[in-house]
Enzyme design. Structure first.
Site, PDB file in Angstrom:
ATOM      1  N   ASP A   1       0.590  -1.387   0.292  1.00 24.35           N
ATOM      2  CA  ASP A   1      -0.362   0.054  -0.088  1.00 24.35           C
ATOM      3  C   ASP A   1       1.128   0.953   0.461  1.00 24.35           C
ATOM      4  O   ASP A   1       1.709   1.127   1.119  1.00 24.35           O
ATOM      5  CB  ASP A   1      -0.400   0.274   1.020  1.00 24.35           C
ATOM      6  CG  ASP A   1      -2.272   1.014   1.519  1.00 24.35           C
ATOM      7  OD1 ASP A   1      -2.203   2.195   0.199  1.00 24.35           O
ATOM      8  OD2 ASP A   1      -2.750   1.575   2.203  1.00 24.35           O
TER       9      ASP A   1
ATOM     10  N   ASP B   1      -2.575   2.676  -5.784  1.00 21.70           N
ATOM     11  CA  ASP B   1      -1.681   2.497  -5.177  1.00 21.70           C
ATOM     12  C   ASP B   1      -1.417   1.025  -4.430  1.00 21.70           C
ATOM     13  O   ASP B   1      -1.097   1.225  -3.159  1.00 21.70           O
ATOM     14  CB  ASP B   1      -1.710   4.251  -4.443  1.00 21.70           C
ATOM     15  CG  ASP B   1      -3.026   4.218  -3.763  1.00 21.70           C
ATOM     16  OD1 ASP B   1      -4.239   3.444  -3.911  1.00 21.70           O
ATOM     17  OD2 ASP B   1      -2.909   4.648  -2.444  1.00 21.70           O
ATOM     18  N   GLU B   2      -2.570  -0.242  -5.226  1.00 18.87           N
ATOM     19  CA  GLU B   2      -2.400  -1.257  -3.580  1.00 18.87           C
ATOM     20  C   GLU B   2      -2.815  -2.164  -4.666  1.00 18.87           C
ATOM     21  O   GLU B   2      -2.602  -2.239  -4.619  1.00 18.87           O
ATOM     22  CB  GLU B   2      -3.861  -0.884  -2.933  1.00 18.87           C
ATOM     23  CG  GLU B   2      -4.599  -1.455  -2.677  1.00 18.87           C
ATOM     24  CD  GLU B   2      -5.330  -2.000  -0.629  1.00 18.87           C
ATOM     25  OE1 GLU B   2      -5.694  -2.020  -0.374  1.00 18.87           O
ATOM     26  OE2 GLU B   2      -5.814  -0.293  -1.343  1.00 18.87           O
TER      27      GLU B   2
END
EC number: 2.7.7.7
Length: 365
Positions: free
Chosen positions: A11, A106-107
């Site tokens: 993350d 983003d993860e």
């Protein structure tokens, strides 16, 4: 007995804001808010850790964020920049394993059970990925390592920013038991309130509730809740995951009231959503309209079609029908949204007849 899996959850830390602070040195070490402007009807898309100290968080109205921190810097999102960085990050993941399940820009989850690098240690692999990300993007990421997706996700949030946390199979059950129910990934505010009504406040409390009672109150999700409070989650890392829905929405600069204005805005949102579906090489069958009135009362209306909704499919009459038996035209509206769901790959579809959605004609070949 199945071998223990090795799952990593990566993350990025304050991703949008971190990209802005990287690219614009004048924003560094300052409270930065990415999203709506302070006097607009928008919301916070992301904020720097300096801004979080003031109680600011994502999805908060920008006006409230301004009241909490008037000296904050407000900037508009630059999604092209974020997508570019996300592409670099995903290429790093691909260097380690093919089993990557992106959750957002983003993860992502990674299954490194069969990866031999770094002595096969998931913790060492996670640390190496974090180092690669920092060297190639000048950004930091946090990593959670565990034997399933639920615990890896929870672990990645523990030592943010730039964190790395491991939950072993021996620790998983006890970790889940001590966790406040509102902290469980997948249990939102409304579900947490229902849990509290059942006198469930921690994982330990949840563990005392029978599967039958959980299914009675939460339907199919009850089985999932029964498992995760015991540290159990058999969901695979799915590198071919199909999106369940694709949606877009807009908070209006000024409330609107007339039905035609609302339909025009919905039509524009529908085109954006349909193009996103097409970009993913998918087709959607279900159209959902979201309306939030000036007093924050929110409604949704859905229609499932017999033919796929594509950028060339007609909505003639559909939006109007969905708005019937609502207060549209009588109450002012502050937010509108469109969600397309029931998604499939075109290869799974038969050849349907399509109508033109964004032109005036209602029939096409």
């Amino acid at each position: 007995m199945r071998p223990t899996r090795k799952i990593i959850h990566i993350d990025m830390d304050a991703f949008f804001a971190a990209v802005e602070q990287r690219d614009f040195p004048q924003y560094r070490n300052k409270p930065l808010i990415v999203g709506g402007q302070p006097f607009s009807r928008g919301v916070v898309a992301a904020c720097s850790y300096e801004a979080r100290k003031y109680g600011i968080h994502s999805a908060m109205p920008s006006s409230k964020a301004y009241r909490l921190c008037p000296q904050a810097i407000f900037v508009k999102p630059r999604f092209d920049a974020y997508r570019e960085v996300s592409g670099i990050i995903r290429s790093i993941f691909a260097d380690y394993t093919e089993l990557v399940e992106p959750v957002s820009l983003d993860e992502a989850y990674l299954d490194v059970s069969d990866v031999g690098r770094h002595q096969g240690s998931a913790t060492l692999i996670a640390n190496a990925i974090k180092t690669d990300i920092q060297q190639k993007t000048q950004l930091t990421a946090s990593a959670g390592v565990s034997y399933n997706k639920f615990l890896a996700k929870m672990a990645s949030a523990i030592n943010k920013p730039d964190g790395l946390y491991l939950i072993t199979p021996e620790q998983g059950g006890a970790f889940a038991e001590q966790l406040p129910i509102g902290k469980f990934h997948g249990i939102g505010k409304a579900t947490a309130e229902k849990m509290h009504a059942l006198d469930v406040h921690t994982g330990s409390d949840l563990k005392k509730i029978s599967l039958e009672i959980l299914q009675q109150h939460f339907g199919k999700a009850g089985h999932h809740y029964y498992a995760i409070c015991r540290g159990i989650d058999h969901r695979p890392v799915n590198n071919h995951r199909v999106s369940k829905s694709i949606g877009v929405e807009t908070t209006l600069q000024q409330d609107i009231t007339t039905t035609q204005d609302i339909i025009d805005h919905l039509q524009a949102l529908l085109k954006k959503a349909a193009l996103k579906v097409a970009e993913k090489h998918l087709a959607a069958y279900t159209l959902t309209v979201k309306i939030k009135y000036h007093d924050f009362i929110q409604i949704t209306r859905s229609r499932t079609l017999t033919h796929p909704i594509t950028p060339t499919l007609s909505s003639d009459g559909i939006l109007e029908d969905l708005l019937k038996n609502t207060d549209v035209g009588n109450r002012s509206v502050r937010l509108l949204g469109i969600t397309l769901s029931s998604l499939n790959h075109p290869s799974q579809l038969q050849q349907p007849q399509q109508i033109d959605l964004f032109n005036n004609s209602s029939v096409a070949s």
